[in-house]
Design an enzyme around this catalytic site. Structure first.
Site, PDB file in Angstrom:
ATOM      1  N   TYR A  34      -7.682  -6.319  -1.932  1.00  8.66           N
ATOM      2  CA  TYR A  34      -7.660  -6.145  -0.474  1.00  8.66           C
ATOM      3  C   TYR A  34      -8.344  -7.309   0.243  1.00  8.66           C
ATOM      4  CZ  TYR A  34      -5.048  -1.918  -0.389  1.00  8.66           C
ATOM      5  OH  TYR A  34      -3.997  -1.044  -0.501  1.00  8.66           O
ATOM      6  N   GLN A  76       5.074   0.111   9.114  1.00  7.57           N
ATOM      7  CA  GLN A  76       4.509   0.487   7.812  1.00  7.57           C
ATOM      8  C   GLN A  76       3.488  -0.560   7.387  1.00  7.57           C
ATOM      9  OE1 GLN A  76       7.892   1.703   4.974  1.00  7.57           O
ATOM     10  NE2 GLN A  76       8.909   0.899   6.765  1.00  7.57           N
ATOM     11  N   HIS A 124       1.029   3.525   7.829  1.00  5.16           N
ATOM     12  CA  HIS A 124       0.324   3.432   6.547  1.00  5.16           C
ATOM     13  C   HIS A 124      -1.109   2.906   6.688  1.00  5.16           C
ATOM     14  CE1 HIS A 124       4.421   3.213   4.227  1.00  5.16           C
ATOM     15  NE2 HIS A 124       4.095   4.430   4.576  1.00  5.16           N
ATOM     16  N   CYS A 151     -20.994   3.108   2.440  1.00  6.31           N
ATOM     17  CA  CYS A 151     -21.114   3.741   3.760  1.00  6.31           C
ATOM     18  C   CYS A 151     -22.548   3.619   4.277  1.00  6.31           C
ATOM     19  CB  CYS A 151     -20.713   5.209   3.632  1.00  6.31           C
ATOM     20  SG  CYS A 151     -20.865   6.142   5.155  1.00  6.31           S
ATOM     21  N   GLY A 178      13.093  -5.115   8.346  1.00  4.74           N
ATOM     22  CA  GLY A 178      12.295  -5.534   7.188  1.00  4.74           C
ATOM     23  C   GLY A 178      11.741  -4.398   6.358  1.00  4.74           C
ATOM     24  N   THR A 179      12.481  -3.315   6.271  1.00  6.43           N
ATOM     25  CA  THR A 179      12.046  -2.240   5.375  1.00  6.43           C
ATOM     26  C   THR A 179      13.207  -1.770   4.527  1.00  6.43           C
ATOM     27  OG1 THR A 179      11.099  -0.028   5.209  1.00  6.43           O
ATOM     28  CG2 THR A 179      12.373  -0.476   7.202  1.00  6.43           C
ATOM     29  N   ASN A 182      17.833  -6.979   8.241  1.00 14.90           N
ATOM     30  CA  ASN A 182      17.351  -7.140   6.870  1.00 14.90           C
ATOM     31  C   ASN A 182      18.342  -8.036   6.114  1.00 14.90           C
ATOM     32  OD1 ASN A 182      16.511  -6.636   4.089  1.00 14.90           O
ATOM     33  ND2 ASN A 182      15.449  -4.842   4.882  1.00 14.90           N
TER      34      ASN A 182
END
Ligand code: NAD
Length: 254
Positions: A76, A110, A128, A157, A198-199, A224
């Site tokens: 990430y 998304q 998402h 946290c 684009g999905t 697409n």
């Protein structure tokens, strides 16, 4: 990966869609990883989507995080770095320009990047989640977090000390309800066009949103380079990249 078959844009189709996008048209833009591909952010399934030979669809899971949270956070961090260094492309910009020209545009993406917002789109929901939010695995508190690079992996946290996770929806997890209800409320007011960009539309709920837009009166337009699960239902399909197609659909200024 599906085979790409880019095709010259049909002027007739461009005219048809442009005609529906004019004035204060209500437009749902349903976007996926492909709209950010031209900004240099790889899709998961396309070439370049792999990270250190690992399949992203196996890393973006609760099981991967439970096994090795530091490793998942490393991925990430890499993605945060890519997005922070990227710029919105002509596709993101065209959706923001459409809104600036007076259309009522809801972007339901998304994507976990913030390129729509940075292009200037004012009404964006993230189905998402977002790369720039974290959620505590202990107390559940969710906060904005733009730390890059991280000082410790996983971050913890400030309130309860439990590990924080990216506030994104991983494969196999339930969707947050508020983006979906925002889409539902928007469609209750009708829609002139749904731009599905684009999905691959592999998730049933993405196909359901597109079909709900169609029932709300929208012309269903797919952008697409490859065929997708929605192609059979689309009124118009443009087989090219978002950065070429979306600017061409903008109504001409009078
Ligand atoms: P996807 O369903 O999002 O597929 C990507 C699609 O983009 C493919 O159909 C491909 O043909 C199309 N595409 C490629 N280049 C394009 C272009 N220039 N213009 C228009 N379309 C183009 O599937 P995925 O990539 O496997 O993603 C799975 C999940 O992960 C989704 O939620 C996705 O949004 C998310 N993801 C997000 C990002 C991001 O935030 N930028 C990046 C990768 C994956």
């Amino acid at each position: 990966m599906r085979e790409e078959r880019r095709a010259p844009l049909s002027q007739r189709d461009i005219g048809l869609v442009r005609g529906c996008l004019g004035g204060a048209a209500r437009v749902l833009a349903l976007t996926g990883a492909g709209i950010s591909a031209e900004s240099g952010i790889p899709t998961f399934r396309g070439s370049g989507g792999w990270w250190r030979n690992e399949d992203p669809t196996r890393l973006a899971t609760p099981e991967a995080f439970a096994r090795d949270p530091a490793h998942v956070w490393e991925w990430y961090e890499y993605r945060r770095g890519l997005v922070a260094a990227a710029e919105p492309n002509a596709g993101h910009q065209a959706l923001a320009d459409l809104e600036a020209a007076g259309a009522d545009v809801l972007v339901a993406t998304q994507n976990v990047d913030d390129l729509h917002e940075r292009a200037g789109s004012g009404d964006v929901v993230h189905i998402h989640g977002s790369l720039w939010r974290v959620r505590c695995t202990g107390c559940g508190r969710e906060t904005a977090d733009r730390t890059h690079p991280l000082t410790v992996r996983p971050p913890t946290c400030g309130r309860c000390g439990a590990p924080l996770r990216p506030a994104v929806v991983w494969f196999g997890e339930a969707l947050p309800s508020s983006p979906l209800s925002r889409v539902e409320t928007f469609l209750a007011g009708g829609a002139a066009v749904a731009l599905v960009v684009g999905t691959e539309a592999l998730f049933g709920y993405i196909r359901s949103i597109a079909m709900a837009a169609r029932r709300a009166g929208a012309l269903l337009v797919e952008v697409n380079p490859a065929r997708t699960a929605l192609t059979p239902a689309a009124d118009v399909s443009f087989r090219s990249g978002a950065g070429e197609v979306l600017p061409a659909l903008l109504p001409e200024r009078s």
